[in-house]
Design a protein around this motif. Structure first.
Motif, PDB file in Angstrom:
ATOM      1  N   UNK A 108      54.957 123.078  94.485  1.00  7.71           N
ATOM      2  CA  UNK A 108      55.408 122.172  95.554  1.00  7.71           C
ATOM      3  C   UNK A 108      54.791 120.787  95.361  1.00  7.71           C
ATOM      4  N   UNK A 109      53.509 120.809  94.992  1.00  7.39           N
ATOM      5  CA  UNK A 109      52.795 119.571  94.722  1.00  7.39           C
ATOM      6  C   UNK A 109      53.529 118.765  93.635  1.00  7.39           C
ATOM      7  N   UNK A 110      53.939 119.459  92.623  1.00  4.17           N
ATOM      8  CA  UNK A 110      54.662 118.808  91.529  1.00  4.17           C
ATOM      9  C   UNK A 110      55.935 118.126  92.053  1.00  4.17           C
ATOM     10  N   UNK A 111      56.678 118.859  92.854  1.00  4.55           N
ATOM     11  CA  UNK A 111      57.940 118.296  93.364  1.00  4.55           C
ATOM     12  C   UNK A 111      57.681 117.037  94.172  1.00  4.55           C
ATOM     13  N   UNK A 112      56.652 117.093  95.016  1.00  2.00           N
ATOM     14  CA  UNK A 112      56.336 115.929  95.850  1.00  2.00           C
ATOM     15  C   UNK A 112      55.946 114.741  94.974  1.00  2.00           C
ATOM     16  N   UNK A 113      54.979 115.010  94.082  1.00  2.00           N
ATOM     17  CA  UNK A 113      54.434 113.916  93.272  1.00  2.00           C
ATOM     18  C   UNK A 113      55.480 113.330  92.325  1.00  2.00           C
ATOM     19  N   UNK A 114      56.368 114.172  91.833  1.00  3.95           N
ATOM     20  CA  UNK A 114      57.316 113.657  90.841  1.00  3.95           C
ATOM     21  C   UNK A 114      58.382 112.780  91.485  1.00  3.95           C
ATOM     22  N   UNK A 115      58.501 112.868  92.809  1.00  5.27           N
ATOM     23  CA  UNK A 115      59.445 111.974  93.478  1.00  5.27           C
ATOM     24  C   UNK A 115      58.968 110.525  93.363  1.00  5.27           C
ATOM     25  N   UNK A 116      57.622 110.358  93.414  1.00  2.17           N
ATOM     26  CA  UNK A 116      57.073 109.000  93.316  1.00  2.17           C
ATOM     27  C   UNK A 116      56.824 108.598  91.869  1.00  2.17           C
ATOM     28  N   UNK A 117      56.500 109.592  91.058  1.00  2.00           N
ATOM     29  CA  UNK A 117      56.073 109.302  89.691  1.00  2.00           C
ATOM     30  C   UNK A 117      56.966 110.025  88.688  1.00  2.00           C
ATOM     31  N   UNK A 118      57.947 109.311  88.195  1.00  2.00           N
ATOM     32  CA  UNK A 118      58.956 109.966  87.368  1.00  2.00           C
ATOM     33  C   UNK A 118      58.426 110.466  86.030  1.00  2.00           C
ATOM     34  N   UNK A 119      57.326 109.853  85.578  1.00  2.00           N
ATOM     35  CA  UNK A 119      56.811 110.253  84.263  1.00  2.00           C
ATOM     36  C   UNK A 119      56.353 111.712  84.273  1.00  2.00           C
ATOM     37  N   UNK A 120      56.100 112.244  85.479  1.00  2.00           N
ATOM     38  CA  UNK A 120      55.694 113.651  85.566  1.00  2.00           C
ATOM     39  C   UNK A 120      56.770 114.583  85.015  1.00  2.00           C
ATOM     40  N   UNK A 121      58.019 114.217  85.299  1.00  2.00           N
ATOM     41  CA  UNK A 121      59.128 115.040  84.789  1.00  2.00           C
ATOM     42  C   UNK A 121      59.114 115.084  83.265  1.00  2.00           C
ATOM     43  N   UNK A 122      58.802 113.926  82.658  1.00  2.00           N
ATOM     44  CA  UNK A 122      58.737 113.895  81.192  1.00  2.00           C
ATOM     45  C   UNK A 122      57.619 114.795  80.693  1.00  2.00           C
ATOM     46  N   UNK A 123      56.480 114.713  81.404  1.00  2.00           N
ATOM     47  CA  UNK A 123      55.343 115.559  81.037  1.00  2.00           C
ATOM     48  C   UNK A 123      55.745 117.041  81.084  1.00  2.00           C
TER      49      UNK A 123
END
Ligand code: ARG
Length: 570
Positions: free
Chosen positions: A196-211
């Protein structure tokens, strides 16, 4: 067909052969009558064969019944309506046969060759099992029990969702935000949290999806660290699932998750391409269906080469047909996967794979009293549901039976609580949505599992009573049954094998649930109408005790086929 029906059929066939020499026939349709007036069984033989024989049905029926030999089964035979033949069964025959119940159940004449694979429960790794998994788990388990009981070789497979994009995200979450302490105590909860944390954070920080994509790629290429994490997520998830399965008395033969079929996926793609079944469409590989099939195109490989749920299910079927001697495959999931399986089955048709497959889908469960609907996330954890049910059962058992000791109360509460949850599900028509109501499922009245378990315990108490009064059952004595309530009960006992078979062929455990409920009601009617231990006549006491014993056997066996346990007192 049950043994009794087979015997009836054979007497009819003898007479048919003698009466109508010009027709060849080796089967007669026999149905249980739906009204006592029409006897116990009926056949429409005369109507169905009137053209072939060249006479009117009533005439045919008359000729036929004149040629039926006297035998140990038929009490009388009548003609009804346009040419039905009504058959009344001798109660002394049923009484003698009653003694055999429990030695062996009479299922013959079924083609049980080959393996039946049942694919059910199948939660997705790193997610706790919730109420949505309940139905697949208990319906699948019941179908498994029923098929085994009928003599099939069953492979119960838990098709775990252990492969997919979630793992990239989980690995990123694990490396960055893991709360170690919580992970130790409650690993799946912690995995869910970081997800869930990932989903929240990736909304603001798109580079997380790449990671996450990178981690997924590493995992897919066999990177050691990624692999180990993935394995660990599976391990901790399975440990929790297994605790729940154990509590629910549910066992699988295999836990081949989606990843198990990974190496087969490229082979499927090859085959689909080679046979011109899948075509390239904007870089992806897609199967298009004939218009009359009314199906959306099915993507089997994405542009970037990734496989999909559909690919993994095709690979799974390929594995199963190569490694088992398939009789059939049965999938149990909720209604939302209907299109998915229609697509998959259609693709297997195109591949000319002829194995028998069934998608057994069920309606989604809902709550009416809103108890859990306010909970955060709106998900009801299966374990919480079981705890709640057992707690409620404990209160009821303590109130009803304060003299039991604590251990007994706890044990009964567990059996009643778990049984109630399962039965609330299994007693409903599979395809209807379920409204789940606590007060209804834990009631000791009406069509609930406590009522059935209680009927069983009541019979056990009669048996204990007999024992304490030194009354021993004597199987060598002739049984006598005179009261309507007991005759009705015996005749109903005889429906058991037929109902089990019907539940199997329609994949509907609720038919069995209805039957056990009806049987318990008929038992209670008998119990209220006819004295058992207080009867004057010893032979009657003996006969009735045997009847009680057999009814309890069937209630127990029937509940067992639903995955529900019994207790001897409650
Ligand atoms: N894991 C899937 C889900 O949670 C169910 C899998 C059903 N079985 C299958 N062979 N597709 O929805």
């Amino acid at each position: 067909m049950t043994l009794l029906e087979k015997k009836i059929e054979s007497y009819l066939l003898d007479a048919i052969k003698e009466t109508f020499k010009n027709i060849e026939i080796d089967e007669v349709n026999i149905q249980p009558s739906n009204n006592e007036k029409f006897g116990d069984y009926q056949t429409n033989f005369a109507m169905v064969n009137s053209k072939k024989i060249g006479d009117n049905p009533r005439k045919i029926a008359e000729k036929l019944i004149n040629n039926i030999k006297k035998n140990e089964i038929f009490e009388k035979i009548e003609i009804a309506g346009p040419g039905f033949i009504n058959i009344f069964i001798r109660i002394d025959y049923l009484a003698e046969e009653l003694k055999k119940i429990g030695e062996k159940i009479e299922f013959q004449f079924l083609d049980t060759a080959g393996d039946v694979v049942i694919d059910y429960s199948s939660p997705n790794i790193a997610k706790r099992m919730h109420i949505g998994h309940l139905r697949s788990t208990v319906i699948g388990d019941s179908i498994k029990r029923i098929y085994k009981f009928l003599g099939y070789n069953v492979i119960a497979d838990n098709h775990i969702g252990d492969w997919g994009t979630q793992f990239g995200k989980l690995i990123v979450g694990y490396k960055n935000w893991l709360n170690k302490e919580n992970y130790k105590k409650n690993p799946i909860e912690e995995l869910e949290r970081i997800y869930v944390e990932f989903s929240k954070k990736s909304e603001e920080n798109e580079s997380l999806e790449d990671l996450a994509r990178e981690e997924l790629k590493k995992l897919q290429q066999g990177d050691k660290e990624a692999r180990n994490l993935w394995k660990e997520f599976i391990k901790v998830s399975l440990e929790e699932y297994e605790r729940i399965y154990k509590r629910m008395n549910i066992e699988f033969d295999t836990y081949y998750g989606e990843s198990f079929y990974h190496d087969i996926m490229p082979l499927i793609i090859e085959e689909l391409k080679e046979k011109n079944i899948a075509k390239e469409d904007e870089g992806a590989l897609v199967v298009f269906f004939d218009e009359n099939k009314n199906l959306h195109p099915c993507i089997v490989q994405k542009k970037d080469g990734a496989y999909l749920y559909s690919t993994s299910d095709l690979a799974t079927i390929k594995y199963r047909r190569e490694n088992y001697n398939l009789n059939k495959i049965i999938y149990v999931t909720d209604e939302r996967q209907q299109d998915h399986f229609r697509q998959i089955f259609e693709i297997t048709n195109m591949l000319d794979w002829k194995d028998e497959k069934h998608h057994i889908w069920f309606g989604i469960m809902r709550f009416a009293d809103g108890i859990f609907s306010t909970r955060k996330g709106n998900v009801i954890k299966l374990n919480d549901l079981l705890d709640e049910s057992v707690e409620r059962a404990y209160k009821i058992v303590s109130e009803k039976n304060p003299s039991l000791n604590e251990d007994e109360k706890r044990n009964i509460a567990e059996v009643v609580g778990i049984g109630a949850v399962k039965y609330a599900d299994l007693s409903q028509n599979r395809t209807s949505p379920i409204i789940f109501e606590w007060d209804k499922i834990l009631s000791f009245e009406g069509n609930t599992s406590p009522y059935l378990q209680y009927s069983y315990a009541r019979i056990k108490s009669i048996m204990r009573n007999a024992n304490e009064n030194n009354i021993k059952i004597d199987y060598n004595k002739k049984l006598i049954f005179t009261e309507n309530s007991e005759i009705n009960l015996i005749k109903f006992v005889y429906q058991f094998p037929r109902i089990v078979m019907l539940a199997a062929t329609t994949f509907k455990p609720n038919l069995l649930a209805d039957y056990i409920f009806e049987l318990s009601k008929k038992f209670n009617t008998f119990y209220n109408a006819a004295p058992i231990l207080k009867s004057e006549n010893k032979d009657i006491i003996n006969s009735r005790l045997i009847l009680c014993d057999k009814v309890s056997f069937i209630i127990k066996e029937g509940l067992n086929l639903l995955g529900i346990s019994t207790v001897d007192r409650m």
